[in-house]
Design a protein around this motif. Sequence first.
Motif, PDB file in Angstrom:
ATOM      1  N   HIS A  22       9.932   3.520 -39.587  1.00  0.00           N
ATOM      2  CA  HIS A  22       8.646   4.235 -39.431  1.00  0.00           C
ATOM      3  C   HIS A  22       7.811   4.222 -40.708  1.00  0.00           C
ATOM      4  O   HIS A  22       8.378   4.242 -41.811  1.00  0.00           O
ATOM      5  N   ASP A  24       6.319   6.145 -43.441  1.00  0.00           N
ATOM      6  CA  ASP A  24       6.826   7.291 -44.244  1.00  0.00           C
ATOM      7  C   ASP A  24       8.315   7.181 -44.569  1.00  0.00           C
ATOM      8  O   ASP A  24       8.796   7.842 -45.496  1.00  0.00           O
ATOM      9  N   ASP A  25       9.089   6.358 -43.829  1.00  0.00           N
ATOM     10  CA  ASP A  25      10.511   6.209 -44.160  1.00  0.00           C
ATOM     11  C   ASP A  25      10.722   5.702 -45.597  1.00  0.00           C
ATOM     12  O   ASP A  25      11.570   6.247 -46.319  1.00  0.00           O
ATOM     13  N   HIS A 138      16.071   5.161 -36.900  1.00  0.00           N
ATOM     14  CA  HIS A 138      16.591   4.823 -38.233  1.00  0.00           C
ATOM     15  C   HIS A 138      17.901   4.065 -38.097  1.00  0.00           C
ATOM     16  O   HIS A 138      18.129   3.050 -38.762  1.00  0.00           O
TER      17      HIS A 138
HETATM   18 ZN   LIG Z   1      11.573   7.875 -39.749  1.00  0.00          ZN
END
Ligand SMILES: [Zn+2]
Length: 243
Positions: A22, A24-25, A138
């Motif tokens: 994602h 922001d990961d 994730h």
């Molecule tokens: Zn994430």
Amino acid sequence: MSDADTPDNWDEPQKILVILAHPDDPEFFCGGSLARWTSAGHHVSYCLLTCGDKGTRDREIAPESLCALRQDEQLAAAAVLGVHQVRFLDYPDGYLVPDLKLRRDITRIIRQEQPDVLITCDPTNLYVRDALLNHPDHRAAGQATLDAVFPAARDHLNFIELWRDESLEPHIVREVWVSLPKEPNVQLDVTEHWETKIKALFEHKSQIGEPEALAERLRARHSPDSTPENPRYVEYFKRLILG
Ligand SMILES: [Zn+2]
């Protein structure tokens, strides 16, 4: 620990490729390390597998609008960290599975980018800090990426069409650094880059709520051996040397 003992004491500038689920990961999982590496002259690029189109409680926003917003936020956050390139594969958020299509798409990216060092996350980590459930995307991203590194990116007969039809040569990734690790084997001191990580996270406006509350939580996350007067911040990885 002296600089010579640090696990990222590479002789040459490295090509570092970050593959995560994602927008922001990268900043949440290892933003301090990414800032440390760009400031040391390494080339860092991202490939985000989804555009985060379900990460909201806003009943008014459409998924495609959220996708565009989160991509813009990701580009701004990456710029704060000095990241050189960001790519999105636009898989639907929340539904990522480590199937052969995803593995082939990641293999293509690895062969195109030819990284020395690849960053992903731990597919075996079901719980975060023994307190939260890890997002299934994730775990799927980590599994598909590790499976693409070995053996798919390395051996030309894996996804033969990439080599035969797209002229993409096999590639051996020398090191894999697995973020959000269940069992870390290295840690990096990112004290000097902690505020940069926080600044980058501030760009993910749709995700973070009240920025100062986030900053306070992150500043409180100093390493166990530091003191309130001299806080130290570290990020943990499982480091695998493959090549
Ligand atoms: Zn994430």
